[in-house]
Design a protein around this motif. Structure first.
Motif, mmCIF file in Angstrom:
data_model
loop_
_atom_site.group_PDB
_atom_site.id
_atom_site.type_symbol
_atom_site.label_atom_id
_atom_site.label_comp_id
_atom_site.label_asym_id
_atom_site.label_seq_id
_atom_site.Cartn_x
_atom_site.Cartn_y
_atom_site.Cartn_z
ATOM 1 N N SER A 113 -8.001 11.288 5.677
ATOM 2 C CA SER A 113 -8.147 10.012 6.362
ATOM 3 C C SER A 113 -6.788 9.323 6.487
ATOM 4 O O SER A 113 -5.859 9.595 5.719
ATOM 5 C CB SER A 113 -9.114 9.109 5.598
ATOM 6 N N THR A 114 -6.687 8.422 7.462
ATOM 7 C CA THR A 114 -5.429 7.697 7.650
ATOM 8 C C THR A 114 -5.018 6.928 6.400
ATOM 9 O O THR A 114 -3.833 6.951 6.016
ATOM 10 C CB THR A 114 -5.541 6.755 8.859
ATOM 11 N N PRO A 115 -5.947 6.227 5.688
ATOM 12 C CA PRO A 115 -5.533 5.563 4.450
ATOM 13 C C PRO A 115 -4.994 6.538 3.403
ATOM 14 O O PRO A 115 -4.047 6.208 2.675
ATOM 15 C CB PRO A 115 -6.814 4.873 3.972
ATOM 16 N N VAL A 116 -5.575 7.729 3.294
ATOM 17 C CA VAL A 116 -5.055 8.717 2.357
ATOM 18 C C VAL A 116 -3.654 9.150 2.769
ATOM 19 O O VAL A 116 -2.739 9.219 1.937
ATOM 20 C CB VAL A 116 -5.989 9.945 2.272
ATOM 21 N N VAL A 117 -3.467 9.417 4.057
ATOM 22 C CA VAL A 117 -2.146 9.839 4.530
ATOM 23 C C VAL A 117 -1.096 8.793 4.188
ATOM 24 O O VAL A 117 -0.036 9.111 3.614
ATOM 25 C CB VAL A 117 -2.174 10.089 6.056
ATOM 26 N N ARG A 118 -1.394 7.535 4.496
ATOM 27 C CA ARG A 118 -0.385 6.493 4.280
ATOM 28 C C ARG A 118 -0.113 6.284 2.787
ATOM 29 O O ARG A 118 1.033 6.053 2.380
ATOM 30 C CB ARG A 118 -0.838 5.193 4.950
ATOM 31 N N ARG A 119 -1.151 6.370 1.972
ATOM 32 C CA ARG A 119 -0.949 6.187 0.541
ATOM 33 C C ARG A 119 -0.132 7.327 -0.058
ATOM 34 O O ARG A 119 0.768 7.091 -0.876
ATOM 35 C CB ARG A 119 -2.296 6.075 -0.175
ATOM 36 N N VAL A 120 -0.421 8.558 0.358
ATOM 37 C CA VAL A 120 0.342 9.694 -0.161
ATOM 38 C C VAL A 120 1.801 9.602 0.274
ATOM 39 O O VAL A 120 2.715 9.882 -0.518
ATOM 40 C CB VAL A 120 -0.276 11.027 0.287
ATOM 41 N N LEU A 121 2.050 9.192 1.506
ATOM 42 C CA LEU A 121 3.433 9.026 1.956
ATOM 43 C C LEU A 121 4.169 7.998 1.117
ATOM 44 O O LEU A 121 5.385 8.081 0.935
ATOM 45 C CB LEU A 121 3.470 8.621 3.432
ATOM 46 N N THR A 122 3.432 7.018 0.580
ATOM 47 C CA THR A 122 4.041 6.000 -0.278
ATOM 48 C C THR A 122 4.251 6.509 -1.696
ATOM 49 O O THR A 122 5.312 6.285 -2.300
ATOM 50 C CB THR A 122 3.148 4.740 -0.319
ATOM 51 N N VAL A 123 3.262 7.209 -2.250
ATOM 52 C CA VAL A 123 3.297 7.611 -3.661
ATOM 53 C C VAL A 123 4.165 8.839 -3.885
ATOM 54 O O VAL A 123 4.897 8.919 -4.882
ATOM 55 C CB VAL A 123 1.863 7.870 -4.173
ATOM 56 N N SER A 124 4.110 9.791 -2.991
ATOM 57 C CA SER A 124 4.758 11.075 -3.231
ATOM 58 C C SER A 124 6.278 10.965 -3.176
ATOM 59 O O SER A 124 6.843 10.342 -2.278
ATOM 60 C CB SER A 124 4.286 12.107 -2.205
ATOM 61 N N ILE B 93 4.763 19.112 -11.027
ATOM 62 C CA ILE B 93 4.719 20.561 -11.168
ATOM 63 C C ILE B 93 5.227 21.299 -9.926
ATOM 64 O O ILE B 93 5.404 22.526 -9.959
ATOM 65 C CB ILE B 93 3.298 21.058 -11.515
ATOM 66 N N GLY B 94 5.454 20.575 -8.840
ATOM 67 C CA GLY B 94 5.983 21.206 -7.639
ATOM 68 C C GLY B 94 4.940 21.732 -6.684
ATOM 69 O O GLY B 94 5.211 22.674 -5.926
ATOM 70 N N MET B 95 3.755 21.141 -6.689
ATOM 71 C CA MET B 95 2.725 21.524 -5.730
ATOM 72 C C MET B 95 2.775 20.579 -4.537
ATOM 73 O O MET B 95 2.933 19.375 -4.702
ATOM 74 C CB MET B 95 1.338 21.516 -6.364
ATOM 75 N N ILE B 96 2.613 21.128 -3.345
ATOM 76 C CA ILE B 96 2.786 20.369 -2.112
ATOM 77 C C ILE B 96 1.446 19.825 -1.636
ATOM 78 O O ILE B 96 0.437 20.532 -1.650
ATOM 79 C CB ILE B 96 3.414 21.260 -1.026
ATOM 80 N N ALA B 97 1.451 18.561 -1.211
ATOM 81 C CA ALA B 97 0.241 17.935 -0.671
ATOM 82 C C ALA B 97 0.096 18.271 0.807
ATOM 83 O O ALA B 97 1.011 18.058 1.606
ATOM 84 C CB ALA B 97 0.303 16.422 -0.864
ATOM 85 N N ASP B 98 -1.092 18.799 1.159
ATOM 86 C CA ASP B 98 -1.453 19.047 2.548
ATOM 87 C C ASP B 98 -2.396 17.937 2.990
ATOM 88 O O ASP B 98 -3.424 17.700 2.356
ATOM 89 C CB ASP B 98 -2.137 20.413 2.664
ATOM 90 N N LEU B 99 -2.062 17.252 4.091
ATOM 91 C CA LEU B 99 -2.835 16.093 4.528
ATOM 92 C C LEU B 99 -3.586 16.327 5.833
ATOM 93 O O LEU B 99 -4.095 15.372 6.425
ATOM 94 C CB LEU B 99 -1.901 14.885 4.663
ATOM 95 N N SER B 100 -3.683 17.559 6.294
ATOM 96 C CA SER B 100 -4.518 17.824 7.455
ATOM 97 C C SER B 100 -5.970 17.486 7.135
ATOM 98 O O SER B 100 -6.467 17.818 6.062
ATOM 99 C CB SER B 100 -4.414 19.304 7.862
ATOM 100 N N HIS B 101 -6.632 16.829 8.061
ATOM 101 C CA HIS B 101 -8.025 16.389 7.925
ATOM 102 C C HIS B 101 -8.188 15.219 6.946
ATOM 103 O O HIS B 101 -9.302 14.754 6.734
ATOM 104 C CB HIS B 101 -8.950 17.531 7.508
ATOM 105 N N ALA C 28 7.899 13.859 -3.144
ATOM 106 C CA ALA C 28 8.205 15.153 -2.521
ATOM 107 C C ALA C 28 7.720 15.135 -1.078
ATOM 108 O O ALA C 28 6.809 14.376 -0.733
ATOM 109 C CB ALA C 28 7.530 16.284 -3.292
ATOM 110 N N PRO C 29 8.302 15.960 -0.232
ATOM 111 C CA PRO C 29 7.809 16.035 1.151
ATOM 112 C C PRO C 29 6.355 16.517 1.186
ATOM 113 O O PRO C 29 5.924 17.304 0.343
ATOM 114 C CB PRO C 29 8.739 17.066 1.810
ATOM 115 N N VAL C 30 5.604 16.039 2.156
ATOM 116 C CA VAL C 30 4.228 16.484 2.362
ATOM 117 C C VAL C 30 4.175 17.305 3.646
ATOM 118 O O VAL C 30 5.117 17.299 4.446
ATOM 119 C CB VAL C 30 3.252 15.294 2.467
ATOM 120 N N LEU C 31 3.078 18.018 3.819
ATOM 121 C CA LEU C 31 2.904 18.736 5.071
ATOM 122 C C LEU C 31 1.480 18.563 5.594
ATOM 123 O O LEU C 31 0.575 18.160 4.861
ATOM 124 C CB LEU C 31 3.264 20.219 4.929
#
Length: 377
Positions: free
Chosen positions: A221-232, A211-219, A234-237
């Motif tokens: 966990s490191t496992p969440v950050v790494r998994r989102v970088l793998t799955v997404s 749908i074009g919604m951006i994932a914000d990963l501030s705060h 689209a760019p994250v912020l």
């Protein structure tokens, strides 16, 4: 977490959040001691150049708490100027702010009704925009950012909001997107925690891409950050993250993650708060230098974090002070193109990437009907 932050950074260091500093002057004037006549000041050259760069590449501010601040006031006029908040229209214009992300606050006492709280915040934000339509304009896409700028308005994007706003429902995710929500922070829910994303969490990220919604990963966990970088796709912020090597705040990123963000072409937006970046404008510039070196100039941005109750570094107490920060970067050797990416270009790239990913995903898959119970139950 508040106790931890207090231990790390005593109040004497960061100052009081409720004590506004003096207004940032539009021009620095130096006079000769004998005649009183203005003379040229070589130190003012970067500030003059900073304003020129910002005229071409205004600031896209990644995080503002203005809606919540306004909700506490019985009356306000952002166009005329409002001393009870940090970011009224005159100060946004003096700071050359062209776009700003309005965060949506979910009160702790509304923890059992987060969807309602999110909708109420969106309703308030829309009402504020409607009352100030000669100065502010809602935007979701790069094209709408450009339209707002061409009309002399400040573009306002809705988000981030904590993932609790979904109520663990992808239908609610789509509804919030239809109401204009652009950024979702993946924290505070069972499917995005210390262990990483669950199967439902993966599906949330895929539907956000669709749908074009951006994932914000501030705060997050490191496992969440790494998994989102793998799955997404689209760019994250990171709406409020600086460099942990320079300031050991829990929301700041270690060097290895900053390098991964750079490889994934994400965007780390440095908050202008004394807690996370340090008490001076030079400290903020140090974080920007550090992240530019590790992740690249196309992966660093700015988050004023104004109207959140945070203490801000010296010389950066409200949005009118952005030229002071840009002048510091120019003194350090940043060229105009790098500053242009920092202030405006990198946010445009992330928005454009989210829209492209959505267009591609919508050709491949229909709206997801997955549920938390079915995937993680």
């Amino acid at each position: 977490m508040a106790d931890l932050q207090d231990d790390l950074y005593p109040a004497a260091e960061v100052g009081r959040a409720d004590e506004p500093g003096p207004p940032c002057p539009e021009e620095a004037v130096v006079v000769a001691p004998d005649t009183g006549e203005p003379v040229s000041d070589p130190d003012d050259a970067p500030l003059t150049r900073a304003r020129a760069v910002l005229a071409a590449h205004p600031v896209a501010d990644g995080y503002s708490g203005l809606p919540r601040a306004l909700s506490r006031l019985a009356w306000y006029d952002l166009d005329l100027g409002e001393s009870a908040v940090d970011a009224d229209v005159p100060r946004l214009r003096r700071g050359r702010v062209g776009a700003v992300f309005w965060s949506l606050h979910l009160p702790e006492d509304d923890a059992d009704r987060p969807v309602v709280a999110a909708l109420e915040q969106l309703d308030l934000a829309k009402a504020v925009l409607a009352a100030h339509d000669e100065s502010l304009r809602p935007a979701r896409t790069v094209g709408q950012l450009a339209d707002a700028r061409n009309c002399g308005r400040v573009a306002v994007l809705f988000g981030p909001v904590r993932a609790a706003a979904l109520g663990d429902s992808l239908s609610v995710l789509r509804a919030l997107h239809d109401h204009g929500l652009r950024v979702l922070t993946l924290t505070g829910v069972s499917w995005a925690g210390p262990a990483g994303l669950t199967r439902f969490g993966d599906e949330v990220v895929r539907e956000m891409n669709r749908i074009g919604m951006i994932a914000d990963l501030s705060h997050a966990s490191t496992p969440v950050v790494r998994r989102v970088l793998t799955v997404s796709r689209a760019p994250v912020l990171f709406s409020r993250s600086a460099a942990r090597a320079l300031r050991p705040h829990p929301a700041n990123l270690p060097d290895d993650l900053l390098a991964e963000v750079g490889e994934a072409k994400g965007l780390c937006m440095v908050p202008l708060t004394a807690e996370q970046a340090g008490p001076t404008v030079r400290d903020v510039a140090d974080h920007l230098d550090h992240i530019r070196t590790l992740a690249g100039p196309e992966c660093v941005g700015l988050s004023g974090t104004y109207d959140t109750g945070s203490a801000h570094p010296q010389e950066l107490h409200d949005p009118s002070c952005y030229p002071r920060l840009i002048a510091e970067l120019l003194r350090r050797g940043w060229d105009d193109s790098e500053v242009g990416l920092l202030t405006w270009g990198n946010v445009q790239r992330v928005l454009r990437g989210a829209d492209f990913a959505a267009h591609t995903a919508q050709q491949r898959r229909p709206p997801s009907t997955a549920t938390l119970a079915a995937l993680d139950g």
